[in-house]
Design an enzyme around this catalytic site. Structure first.
Site, PDB file in Angstrom:
ATOM      1  N   HIS A 367       0.581  -1.638   0.096  1.00  0.00           N
ATOM      2  CA  HIS A 367       0.061   0.348  -0.091  1.00  0.00           C
ATOM      3  C   HIS A 367       0.639   0.969  -0.214  1.00  0.00           C
ATOM      4  O   HIS A 367       0.032   2.327   0.813  1.00  0.00           O
ATOM      5  CB  HIS A 367      -0.852   0.257   1.503  1.00  0.00           C
ATOM      6  CG  HIS A 367      -2.273  -0.768   0.711  1.00  0.00           C
ATOM      7  ND1 HIS A 367      -3.537  -0.805   0.855  1.00  0.00           N
ATOM      8  CD2 HIS A 367      -2.155  -2.281   1.621  1.00  0.00           C
ATOM      9  CE1 HIS A 367      -4.340  -1.044   0.719  1.00  0.00           C
ATOM     10  NE2 HIS A 367      -3.634  -2.063   1.064  1.00  0.00           N
ATOM     11  N   LYS A 558      -8.769  14.095   3.878  1.00  0.00           N
ATOM     12  CA  LYS A 558      -8.025  12.798   3.634  1.00  0.00           C
ATOM     13  C   LYS A 558      -7.163  13.175   4.959  1.00  0.00           C
ATOM     14  O   LYS A 558      -6.967  14.244   5.236  1.00  0.00           O
ATOM     15  CB  LYS A 558      -6.960  13.194   2.759  1.00  0.00           C
ATOM     16  CG  LYS A 558      -5.914  14.792   2.201  1.00  0.00           C
ATOM     17  CD  LYS A 558      -5.829  14.360   0.767  1.00  0.00           C
ATOM     18  CE  LYS A 558      -6.408  14.527  -0.730  1.00  0.00           C
ATOM     19  NZ  LYS A 558      -6.530  12.626  -1.368  1.00  0.00           N
ATOM     20  N   ARG A 559      -6.247  12.081   5.212  1.00  0.00           N
ATOM     21  CA  ARG A 559      -5.228  12.410   6.577  1.00  0.00           C
ATOM     22  C   ARG A 559      -4.213  13.573   6.251  1.00  0.00           C
ATOM     23  O   ARG A 559      -4.158  13.344   5.192  1.00  0.00           O
ATOM     24  CB  ARG A 559      -4.187  11.208   6.613  1.00  0.00           C
ATOM     25  CG  ARG A 559      -5.646   9.712   7.452  1.00  0.00           C
ATOM     26  CD  ARG A 559      -5.969  10.439   8.936  1.00  0.00           C
ATOM     27  NE  ARG A 559      -4.986  10.316   9.956  1.00  0.00           N
ATOM     28  CZ  ARG A 559      -4.718   9.545  10.603  1.00  0.00           C
ATOM     29  NH1 ARG A 559      -5.475   8.568  10.993  1.00  0.00           N
ATOM     30  NH2 ARG A 559      -3.752   9.368  11.640  1.00  0.00           N
ATOM     31  N   LYS A 564       0.816  14.498   1.316  1.00  0.00           N
ATOM     32  CA  LYS A 564      -0.016  14.878   0.294  1.00  0.00           C
ATOM     33  C   LYS A 564      -0.422  16.084   0.264  1.00  0.00           C
ATOM     34  O   LYS A 564      -1.500  16.821  -0.561  1.00  0.00           O
ATOM     35  CB  LYS A 564      -1.506  14.298   1.340  1.00  0.00           C
ATOM     36  CG  LYS A 564      -1.761  12.985   1.149  1.00  0.00           C
ATOM     37  CD  LYS A 564      -3.178  12.290   2.501  1.00  0.00           C
ATOM     38  CE  LYS A 564      -3.018  10.363   2.792  1.00  0.00           C
ATOM     39  NZ  LYS A 564      -4.320   9.624   1.338  1.00  0.00           N
ATOM     40  N   THR A 668      -8.329   7.035  -2.395  1.00  0.00           N
ATOM     41  CA  THR A 668      -9.572   6.391  -3.391  1.00  0.00           C
ATOM     42  C   THR A 668     -10.922   7.566  -3.314  1.00  0.00           C
ATOM     43  O   THR A 668     -11.802   7.634  -3.765  1.00  0.00           O
ATOM     44  CB  THR A 668     -10.233   5.103  -2.322  1.00  0.00           C
ATOM     45  OG1 THR A 668      -9.759   5.417  -0.605  1.00  0.00           O
ATOM     46  CG2 THR A 668      -9.622   3.858  -2.288  1.00  0.00           C
ATOM     47  N   LYS A 672     -14.528   8.416  -5.072  1.00  0.00           N
ATOM     48  CA  LYS A 672     -15.534   9.318  -4.743  1.00  0.00           C
ATOM     49  C   LYS A 672     -16.115  10.229  -5.134  1.00  0.00           C
ATOM     50  O   LYS A 672     -17.191  10.710  -5.116  1.00  0.00           O
ATOM     51  CB  LYS A 672     -14.714   8.658  -3.101  1.00  0.00           C
ATOM     52  CG  LYS A 672     -14.821   7.363  -2.216  1.00  0.00           C
ATOM     53  CD  LYS A 672     -14.663   8.468  -0.862  1.00  0.00           C
ATOM     54  CE  LYS A 672     -13.978   6.897  -0.496  1.00  0.00           C
ATOM     55  NZ  LYS A 672     -13.013   7.627   1.094  1.00  0.00           N
TER      56      LYS A 672
HETATM   57  C1  LIG Z   1     -11.628   7.743   1.463  1.00  0.00           C
HETATM   58  C2  LIG Z   1     -11.943   7.941   2.725  1.00  0.00           C
HETATM   59  C3  LIG Z   1     -10.292   8.198   3.126  1.00  0.00           C
HETATM   60  C4  LIG Z   1      -8.933   7.858   1.994  1.00  0.00           C
HETATM   61  O1  LIG Z   1      -8.823   9.101   1.059  1.00  0.00           O
HETATM   62  P1  LIG Z   1      -7.329   9.510   0.776  1.00  0.00           P
HETATM   63  O2  LIG Z   1      -8.002  10.811  -0.785  1.00  0.00           O
HETATM   64  O3  LIG Z   1      -7.621   8.271  -0.958  1.00  0.00           O
HETATM   65  O4  LIG Z   1      -6.380   9.732   1.501  1.00  0.00           O
HETATM   66  C5  LIG Z   1      -9.630   8.864   4.070  1.00  0.00           C
HETATM   67  N1  LIG Z   1     -10.731   8.836   5.024  1.00  0.00           N
HETATM   68  C6  LIG Z   1     -12.614   8.278   4.712  1.00  0.00           C
HETATM   69  C7  LIG Z   1     -12.944   8.873   6.303  1.00  0.00           C
HETATM   70  C8  LIG Z   1     -12.389   7.917   4.174  1.00  0.00           C
HETATM   71  O5  LIG Z   1     -14.054   7.693   3.150  1.00  0.00           O
END
Ligand SMILES: *Cc1c(COP(=O)(O)O)cnc(C)c1O
Length: 826
Positions: A367, A558-559, A564, A668, A672
């Site tokens: 990952h 995101k985190r 990032k 991911t 979305k």
């Molecule tokens: C989808 C999701 C992530 C992953 O987000 P990335 O932008 O791919 O890092 C992290 N936290 C939550 C709550 C999510 O739904």
């Protein structure tokens, strides 16, 4: 009376009517919660409702599990230390087709489904993308009728709840179980023992062979808690089995024998600490003893659990025909030596046979690309906690390196590079290498990531085993992230191309011609607007944040991690402010924008926490700056989680996916957003590459260096200060931050962040700044033409059906698992 038996393709084993639903709900309230309707609390109502819905899934679940077991189907066992499930009620209602029934039944009692669902606390048993991926995958496995089980840990405390105090992150414990959860079914009677510590001994068995015996120092009980995982549009309901740690009876005996009651009770707490809390580090694991205990705890319990389902006298050489273990990152890799130990030490198989079985039973999903995210366990710690496993790892390594030496005679440098054991800075086990050696297939999680894995991170391994490496691009479940989170869009799609697309997401392609249909574009815009309105009222009520929904919604959630590059987004915000302050642009000419951040920082990650403080500090000033005339707002709602994501993502116009190329494995979140009709501003990183390719360059705001360009800049020597000195606009933004304007005059407040950017900038924020600003200018031009923007947004939805996790699962099945579907009939 509303008769609902087969209103949809969704199935329920017991035909539900509004009356029977209502009866069951009232029965739950009275006999399980022990309250009258009139005095029930919100939580009583939620618990009773959830149990009612749950009970409509149980028959299908038991049928699924029992018929698949009886048939001896091949099972996919997904091993993951994290499952970021999100709220369960709506998903259960969707899969049972009971949403309308529940709504009507509750209304007739004077209750509101909306109110009740808002009380659900999500199980936050994951940090971010990795845990959410596991949740999407088990959803798709069930939907595709694959016999599968998800194995993990029932953390008593999930990911911390984030609050802000004076702009700084403060963590609160996530006590998601404080009211109990209606979704789990414990089976204390099915607990298995897991051992730790002690030593190993040599012995001679009955056949005269020398065998090794592990004499553990302590054991704990792993108690399984089952959760139903309903498929969509099928009667199949799979299982998620999470393990909870409990002290063994031996502990209790010890209490009597030792006479030292207090320390015996303390020891009990130590045992039960194993499943107490999720480690909140994302991408930078800490080599803590308890974390290794957690890993071995759930993996050992899971393997034991599966093996006991095999019939008496089962020929273990056939194990790979019955099970495939998928390792979600390296956290469960200790399963490789564990299965070896069971086969060799306990079942008496020859090492070579055991190795063949083990390797054929495991596959590994990597990952990351960040070196600091690759787990290593010190030999010292591993040997203390799992002495027999360390011996087995040594033997695996010895045998593996012998093969390397035979293929590359005299190449000791390569042997050292590839060894499962690293010598520096301390002797430690490289878990990614152990996973690679112990698996049949190794996959990356997006096309670019898999290429980089093969050519950079694990290049020696791919040279040695070219066929071992493959790609499976991540995906997301459209049930949660379109149907449940964006019902207005789902309805519009239903009305336009009919139903059935939710488990055949490539059908969204049928929307393409409607991008040219003005009335469809209008309807599409109305959906987006309604979602923005919904989000604005949620934020007002949830956080007291007041926003106008009449603006471009620019979202980065995101985190919080340097790679990032939340800092790049923030520099854009500060640049706009700086230009307005300097009179370079008039506020009246700004595209009204709401910039939304959402991000948790690992509690020990200082830089990430300082960046959060900086974002909140900038937000406070910008949101009150009269010069901006309210046309630039920054919102940073605390505690980004799945519940918030489901409301926020459908409201976004612009999706920020701006990591440094070569650092984000897949992402991911990016998927979305695109599926919900946001346009992406992004680099060629992770799955952005595939999104860009699929939606087309005209429908994506691409900027920044490519991965090879990053590599050459890095090789040539990267000097962030030269970008600062050579770019007036960048200098303006950084100087504004350093001026003290965001910190009440304190010029040192953000020094930690700014000096790192100027002198280190490991993730090359400054190098990508100029092209990012230019891409944002293209965004504004594009947004000014709403018809054209809608066309692009519609094409994003139409062309990203590829990112359904159903497709990811099909890829795993075709390339790795080879497990046939087993639909059960009602
Ligand atoms: C989808 C999701 C992530 C992953 O987000 P990335 O932008 O791919 O890092 C992290 N936290 C939550 C709550 C999510 O739904």
């Amino acid at each position: 009376m509303l008769q609902v038996t087969e209103t949809t393709e969704r199935s329920t084993s017991t035909p539900a009517t509004v009356d029977s639903f209502k009866d069951e709900f009232l029965r739950q309230l009275r006999y399980e919660q022990g309250v009258e309707l009139g005095t029930a609390s919100r939580d009583d109502l939620f618990q009773a409702l959830a149990r009612t819905v749950r009970n409509y899934m149980v028959d299908n679940w038991l049928t699924t599990v029992e018929t698949q077991k009886a048939a001896g189907s091949k099972v996919v066992a997904y091993l993951s230390a994290e499952y970021l499930m999100g709220p369960q009620l709506d998903n259960a209602l969707l899969s049972t087709g009971l949403t309308d029934v529940a709504d009507t039944a509750l209304s007739s009692l004077g209750l509101s489904l909306d109110d009740i669902r808002a009380t659900e606390v999500e199980p936050g048993l994951g940090n971010g993308g990795l845990g959410r991926l596991a949740a999407c995958f088990i959803d798709s496995l069930a939907t595709k009728n694959i016999p599968a089980i998800g194995y993990g840990i029932r953390y008593e405390y999930g990911i911390f709840r984030q609050t802000f105090v004076d702009g700084r992150q403060v963590e609160q414990p996530d006590s998601w179980l404080s009211n109990g959860t209606p979704w789990e079914i414990p089976h204390t009677d099915q607990a298995v023992e897991v051992a730790f510590g002690g030593h190993t001994e040599q012995a001679i068995d009955q056949t005269g062979r020398s065998v090794t015996r592990w004499v553990p120092g302590e054991t704990v009980l792993a108690v399984p808690y089952n959760y139903m995982v309903p498929g969509y549009g099928t009667a199949n309901v799979n299982t998620l089995r999470l393990w909870s740690a409990k002290a063994t009876n031996a502990f209790n005996l010890h209490i009597f024998n030792s006479g030292d009651y207090e320390s015996a009770v303390r020891a009990q707490t130590v045992a039960e600490n194993i499943s107490k809390v999720l480690y909140p580090e994302d991408s930078t694991p800490q080599g803590k003893e308890l974390r290794l205990k957690q890993q071995y705890f759930f993996v050992a319990a899971s393997i034991k659990d599966f093996l006991r389902t095999l019939p008496e006298g089962f020929d273990l050489k056939k194990l790979p025909e019955r099970i495939v273990f998928q390792l979600n990152d390296t956290h469960p890799v200790i399963g490789v030596p564990e299965l070896m130990r069971i086969l060799v030490d306990e079942r008496g198989l020859a090492w070579e046979d055991a190795w063949d079985i083990t390797r054929r039973s495991f596959n590994y999903t990597c990952h990351t690309l960040l070196p600091e995210a690759l787990e290593v366990w010190s030999v010292d710690l591993l040997g203390r906690l799992l002495p027999r496993h360390l011996e087995i790892i040594y033997r695996i390594n010895e045998q593996f390196l012998a093969g390397i030496r035979a293929t590359y005679p005299g190449d000791e440098l390569r042997v050292r590079r590839m060894s499962i054991i690293q010598e520096q800075p301390e002797r430690a086990v490289r878990m990614a290498f152990l996973a690679t050696v112990g698996s049949t297939k190794v996959n990356g999680v997006a096309a670019l990531h898999s290429d980089l894995l093969r050519d950079k991170v694990l290049d020696d391994f791919s040279a040695y085993w070219p066929d071992k490496f493959t790609n499976v691009t991540n995906g997301i479940t459209p049930r949660r992230f379109v149907q449940l989170s964006n019902p207005s869009l789902a309805n519009l799609i239903d009305d336009t191309i009919g139903t059935g697309w939710l488990n055949d997401l490539e059908r969204l392609k049928e929307l393409e011609p409607y991008a040219e249909d003005a009335s469809f574009r209008k309807a599409f815009r109305e959906v987006k607007q309604a979602n923005k309105d919904r989000f604005v009222s949620l934020l007002a009520q949830r956080d007291g944040i007041e926003l106008s929904s009449d603006a471009l919604f620019d979202v980065m959630v995101k985190r919080l991690h340097e790679y990032k590059r939340q800092m790049l987004k923030l520099l854009h915000v500060v640049t706009i402010y700086d230009r307005v302050l300097k009179g370079e642009i008039k506020a009246a000419d700004l595209t009204p924008r709401v910039v939304v951040f959402g991000a948790k920082a690992a509690p020990g990650y200082k830089m990430a926490k300082e960046i959060i403080f900086l974002i909140n500090s900038v937000a406070k000033v910008v949101n009150n700056a009269p010069e901006l005339e309210g046309r630039l707002r920054v919102a940073f709602p605390a505690n980004y989680n799945v519940t918030l994501a489901e409301k926020l993502i459908p409201a976004a116009d612009l999706s920020e996916q701006i990591s440094l190329a070569g650092k984000e494995a897949s992402g991911t979140g990016n998927m979305k957003f695109a599926l919900n009709g946001a346009l992406t501003i992004g680099t060629l990183d992770g799955a952005n590459v595939e999104i860009h390719e699929l939606v087309g360059g005209e429908n994506f705001f691409l900027f920044g260096m490519t991965e090879p360009e990053v590599q050459s800049l890095s090789d040539a020597g990267y000097h962030p200060t030269s970008f600062y000195e050579g770019n007036a606009s960048l200098r303006g933004a950084i100087d504004l931050i350093s001026s003290g304007i965001f910190s009440g005059g304190d010029r040192t407040a953000f020094e930690f962040v700014i000096s790192d950017l100027l002198y280190k900038d490991r993730f090359m924020v400054l190098a990508d700044y100029q092209t990012y600003i230019e891409a944002q200018e293209r965004v504004e031009v594009a947004y000014a033409d709403q018809e054209s923007w809608s066309r692009k947004a519609i094409l994003n939805v139409a062309r990203t059906g590829f990112f359904t996790s159903d497709r990811s699962i099909q890829d795993y099945l075709d390339r790795i698992w080879h497990a046939p579907a087993f639909p059960v009939t009602k």
